[in-house]
Design a protein around this motif. Structure first.
Motif, PDB file in Angstrom:
ATOM      1  N   MET A  84      -3.808   6.904  -4.644  1.00  0.00           N
ATOM      2  CA  MET A  84      -3.968   5.611  -3.975  1.00  0.00           C
ATOM      3  C   MET A  84      -3.487   4.482  -4.885  1.00  0.00           C
ATOM      4  SD  MET A  84      -7.391   4.021  -2.205  1.00  0.00           S
ATOM      5  CE  MET A  84      -8.294   3.797  -3.722  1.00  0.00           C
ATOM      6  N   ILE A  90       0.866  -1.175   0.000  1.00  0.00           N
ATOM      7  CA  ILE A  90       0.000   0.000   0.000  1.00  0.00           C
ATOM      8  C   ILE A  90       0.907   1.231   0.000  1.00  0.00           C
ATOM      9  CG2 ILE A  90      -1.782   1.292   1.233  1.00  0.00           C
ATOM     10  CD1 ILE A  90      -2.620  -1.380   2.562  1.00  0.00           C
ATOM     11  N   SER A 140       1.662   3.553   3.207  1.00  0.00           N
ATOM     12  CA  SER A 140       1.141   2.895   4.419  1.00  0.00           C
ATOM     13  C   SER A 140       2.071   3.008   5.615  1.00  0.00           C
ATOM     14  CB  SER A 140       0.835   1.421   4.151  1.00  0.00           C
ATOM     15  OG  SER A 140       2.022   0.714   3.868  1.00  0.00           O
ATOM     16  N   ILE A 154      -2.775   0.201  -4.304  1.00  0.00           N
ATOM     17  CA  ILE A 154      -2.798  -0.971  -3.425  1.00  0.00           C
ATOM     18  C   ILE A 154      -2.610  -2.186  -4.324  1.00  0.00           C
ATOM     19  CG2 ILE A 154      -4.260  -2.315  -1.840  1.00  0.00           C
ATOM     20  CD1 ILE A 154      -5.828   0.437  -1.471  1.00  0.00           C
ATOM     21  N   TRP A 213      -2.100   6.560   6.265  1.00  0.00           N
ATOM     22  CA  TRP A 213      -2.700   5.269   6.631  1.00  0.00           C
ATOM     23  C   TRP A 213      -2.366   4.957   8.090  1.00  0.00           C
ATOM     24  CZ3 TRP A 213      -5.628   2.165   3.407  1.00  0.00           C
ATOM     25  CH2 TRP A 213      -5.599   2.477   2.051  1.00  0.00           C
TER      26      TRP A 213
END
Length: 165
Positions: free
Chosen positions: A42, A12, A15, A44, A21
């Motif tokens: 974003m 991610i 992250s 992922i 996050w």
């Protein structure tokens, strides 16, 4: 044979930075989950080695998630499932539309919609793939939004579920 990939094993972007996050234990599933605080970009993904899966089998991959009540700008994002060795230059960010936050979508919006699972979490299909002889290397499972730079928030990721079709 199904495969479960917990959130901590998924890549991610951002992250590691708590401005974007956070990681927390979710009591409803006794698992560590990733909570999107705020990002404008974003990405992922998880690469899965096909040798770890039974041969001559078709699979679907699903992102398992929840939304916070105050989730923002997650109506339309993109998903893709593809063989890593087939990703060519210039085609890195190709995918199809998935609708994560359907309460904010226009009526009749086109794309894949999430479904509520028996455990109360939602899932959205990232895509499908076929493991023929296990010699295709890795498959990339991905959810992303990099073009619409509105700040997104409120997505809670539990993991990715890979199931035979």
């Amino acid at each position: 044979m199904s495969i479960w990939i917990p959130a901590r094993e998924i890549s991610i972007t951002w992250s590691h930075d708590t401005r974007y996050w956070n990681w927390t234990q979710d009591e409803s599933c006794s698992a560590e989950v990733a909570v999107l605080e705020s990002v404008c970009w974003m990405d992922i993904w998880k690469n899965v080695n096909l040798r770890s899966l039974p041969l001559k089998t078709s699979y679907s991959a699903y992102l398992v998630f929840k939304l916070k009540d105050d989730a923002k700008n997650l109506e339309r994002v993109f998903a893709s499932v593809r063989y890593v060795k087939e990703i060519s230059e210039g085609c890195i960010d190709q995918g199809y539309t998935v609708l994560i936050d359907t309460k904010s979508c226009d009526e009749g919006a086109r794309g894949r919609y999430p479904h509520v699972r028996r455990d109360g979490w939602s899932e959205i299909q990232l895509g499908e793939f076929f493991n023929n002889l296990g010699d295709d290397g890795e498959v990339e499972l991905r959810l992303f939004e990099k073009d619409d730079l509105k700040w997104k928030s409120g997505l809670i990721i539990r993991g990715i579920d890979i199931r035979p079709n």
